[in-house]
Design a protein around this motif. Structure first.
Motif, PDB file in Angstrom:
ATOM      1  N   ALA A   1      69.045  75.195  59.006  1.00 14.51           N
ATOM      2  CA  ALA A   1      69.174  73.681  58.816  1.00 14.51           C
ATOM      3  C   ALA A   1      67.868  73.174  58.400  1.00 14.51           C
ATOM      4  O   ALA A   1      67.996  72.288  57.385  1.00 14.51           O
ATOM      5  N   HIS A   2      66.726  73.798  58.818  1.00 16.88           N
ATOM      6  CA  HIS A   2      65.290  73.099  58.259  1.00 16.88           C
ATOM      7  C   HIS A   2      65.473  73.244  56.922  1.00 16.88           C
ATOM      8  O   HIS A   2      64.834  72.641  55.951  1.00 16.88           O
ATOM      9  N   ILE A   3      65.719  74.586  56.310  1.00 17.70           N
ATOM     10  CA  ILE A   3      65.448  74.907  54.868  1.00 17.70           C
ATOM     11  C   ILE A   3      66.466  74.091  53.981  1.00 17.70           C
ATOM     12  O   ILE A   3      66.078  73.459  53.190  1.00 17.70           O
ATOM     13  N   LYS A   4      67.738  73.842  54.613  1.00 14.48           N
ATOM     14  CA  LYS A   4      68.740  72.806  53.981  1.00 14.48           C
ATOM     15  C   LYS A   4      68.229  71.409  53.973  1.00 14.48           C
ATOM     16  O   LYS A   4      68.500  70.726  52.711  1.00 14.48           O
ATOM     17  N   LYS A   5      67.583  71.177  55.086  1.00 14.48           N
ATOM     18  CA  LYS A   5      67.155  69.850  55.126  1.00 14.48           C
ATOM     19  C   LYS A   5      66.087  69.538  53.949  1.00 14.48           C
ATOM     20  O   LYS A   5      65.719  68.394  53.406  1.00 14.48           O
ATOM     21  N   ALA A   6      65.137  70.637  53.963  1.00 11.31           N
ATOM     22  CA  ALA A   6      63.746  70.593  53.092  1.00 11.31           C
ATOM     23  C   ALA A   6      64.403  70.485  51.541  1.00 11.31           C
ATOM     24  O   ALA A   6      63.836  69.758  50.834  1.00 11.31           O
ATOM     25  N   LEU A   7      65.314  71.367  51.346  1.00 11.96           N
ATOM     26  CA  LEU A   7      65.455  71.469  49.711  1.00 11.96           C
ATOM     27  C   LEU A   7      66.684  70.587  49.550  1.00 11.96           C
ATOM     28  O   LEU A   7      67.120  70.186  48.165  1.00 11.96           O
ATOM     29  N   GLY A   8      67.616  70.257  50.272  1.00  9.18           N
ATOM     30  CA  GLY A   8      68.965  69.679  49.988  1.00  9.18           C
ATOM     31  C   GLY A   8      70.078  70.451  49.730  1.00  9.18           C
ATOM     32  O   GLY A   8      69.767  71.423  49.251  1.00  9.18           O
ATOM     33  N   LYS A   9      71.195  70.053  50.345  1.00  6.95           N
ATOM     34  CA  LYS A   9      72.328  70.888  50.423  1.00  6.95           C
ATOM     35  C   LYS A   9      73.037  71.321  48.787  1.00  6.95           C
ATOM     36  O   LYS A   9      73.209  72.221  48.602  1.00  6.95           O
TER      37      LYS A   9
END
Length: 107
Positions: A90-98
């Protein structure tokens, strides 16, 4: 793609692989908890777990209790690991964007 983005995508893919492995291991481990009941002065052990809305009890032989305790503890550890992996994703998805992740991963 920048180096940081590459590292994050790699970490996301690693988390996905580990998540799949942990989920498959969880499926093979017993769920529930061990309850002890005293009947006519003698102690008996039961595995109790949910099946839908019902709580099921299954008798456990005395010599199998220790091994089952270990397996149940292992399942709890795996569930904890799974929750941590989901937070990481979830953190990575938030940082990079879905959308970015969707473009750069096979999922």
């Amino acid at each position: 793609m920048t180096v940081m983005e590459e590292v994050l995508v790699e970490e996301y893919m690693r988390a996905l692989r580990i998540e799949r492995l942990v989920k498959s291991e969880i499926e093979g481990l017993p769920k529930g908890s061990i309850q002890k009941k005293k009947i006519k002065g003698k102690e008996y052990s039961y595995l109790q777990y949910r099946c839908g809305n019902a709580i099921k009890s299954q008798y456990i032989k005395a010599q199998e209790v220790h091994e089952l305790e270990i397996l149940i503890a292992k399942r709890k550890e795996h569930i904890s690991t799974l929750k941590q992996l989901q937070k990481t994703k979830a953190h990575i998805k938030k940082a990079l964007g879905k959308d970015f992740l969707h473009e750069h991963t096979a999922n």
